[in-house]
Design an enzyme around this catalytic site. Sequence first.
Site, mmCIF file in Angstrom:
data_model
loop_
_atom_site.group_PDB
_atom_site.id
_atom_site.type_symbol
_atom_site.label_atom_id
_atom_site.label_comp_id
_atom_site.label_asym_id
_atom_site.label_seq_id
_atom_site.Cartn_x
_atom_site.Cartn_y
_atom_site.Cartn_z
ATOM 1 N N ARG A 188 1.111 -1.194 -0.048
ATOM 2 C CA ARG A 188 0.086 0.001 -0.176
ATOM 3 C C ARG A 188 0.806 1.142 0.038
ATOM 4 N NH1 ARG A 188 -5.324 0.324 1.762
ATOM 5 N NH2 ARG A 188 -4.875 3.019 1.702
ATOM 6 N N LYS A 189 2.061 1.036 0.192
ATOM 7 C CA LYS A 189 3.076 2.295 0.303
ATOM 8 C C LYS A 189 3.525 2.647 -0.960
ATOM 9 C CE LYS A 189 2.666 1.616 4.793
ATOM 10 N NZ LYS A 189 1.206 1.984 5.495
ATOM 11 N N ILE A 190 4.330 3.733 -1.374
ATOM 12 C CA ILE A 190 4.698 3.963 -2.861
ATOM 13 C C ILE A 190 5.728 3.062 -3.348
ATOM 14 C CG2 ILE A 190 5.742 5.835 -3.945
ATOM 15 C CD1 ILE A 190 4.121 8.043 -1.981
#
Length: 397
Positions: A188-190
């Site tokens: 879910r993180k970049i």
Amino acid sequence: MSSTMPLKAIPIARPSFGLNEEKAVLEVLRSGWVSQGPRVAEFERKFGEYVGAAHAVAVSSCTTALHLAFLAAGIKPGDEVLCPSLSFMATANAIVHAGASPIFVDIDLSTYNMDPACIERSITPRTRAILVVHQIGLPSPLSEICSIAASHGLIVIEDAACAIGSEYKGRSIGSPHTTMACFSFHPRKILTTGEGGMITTADEKLAARLRKLRQHSMTVSDLTRHSSSQVVTESYDEVGYNYRMTDIQAAIGLVQLERLDDMLARRRQLASRYSQRLSKIEWFVPPFEPAHCRHNFQSYMVRLKENAPITRDELMQELLNRGVSTRRGIMAIHRELPYRHEKWDSRLPRTNEVTDAAIILPLFYAMTEEEQDYVIDCLEQINVQLRTGEAEKLNSF
Ligand SMILES: *Cc1c(COP(=O)(O)O)cnc(C)c1O
């Protein structure tokens, strides 16, 4: 513009992997060294260079990064650590893993970050540290927080899980502005490695201690032993953990790091398109970016105003009916079973307000303008129907 159902549903987020990530994984598999080894060392070096930190220590997640950061900082049972309740569950869990107690602090309504005035009010003789969260990537007011900490002798650690590529006063988050900053590489993180985390620090002694704790408190690393021409026997002088990152993950991370500037630019572009086109919906509060902060738009979150003609949950359902996935905004940890206590509700009015009224819209690197336009068209259509009193039609859409 009319909103026709998209061919495929629009997800809230999707990791972006290309041929280079695939090639990097294959190389590691074929090299015969898959656990923490040369790729992890290289990823640490390049990550440290990217954010401007002297030391970067890779671990298995941001949760384990935070746990080790607390242990290395000497946080122990009986200590209180200030943190926001408006955050992912792991923020408070990591404090508990270290044996300490999280003390929840209310937020600033414009940035959703901890309000320095509320921090000051929450300090007790047992307070040892402040865990600063940069909400979905927007930097917290670090100068104010660090000066409060300095005047009370507190340690500051950053939960920078979402803040890769964000900047505060012209310097990257993780450079670090505090004792230690912890990052997440969850999908879910970049930047993602599947699962993974990183701790950055300017302190060589802390870095050495973190490296030891993450691998069973072994005095010699596998890599050192492997590359030595002498027989090396390790020892273990305390109880450690297995929080290692694998070379498979680090190889993916190295490719993602090279793509990071491009991925960040695309997110900012999509975020500004959202803000421009959604300004017509007068019951939305768009994200705010203070002058000295650079947001990475890890998520695009808006808040529904109190007078909104629809509730947040109804809006999420209306969008889902049209094939658009959203998420409630940031959760409030004090409402979850392990942390529930009547004292929190009265202390955290703004946290309660935001967690009930915020919604995260889809935003990911490969999102096309057509996909984004479809999301915006759906929102505009819902708005028009609400204004013209056709609310009953919404339910039968
Ligand atoms: C994602 C996240 C974490 C946990 O990260 P993991 O790598 O999944 O352990 C912690 N804090 C915040 C604010 C997060 O968003």
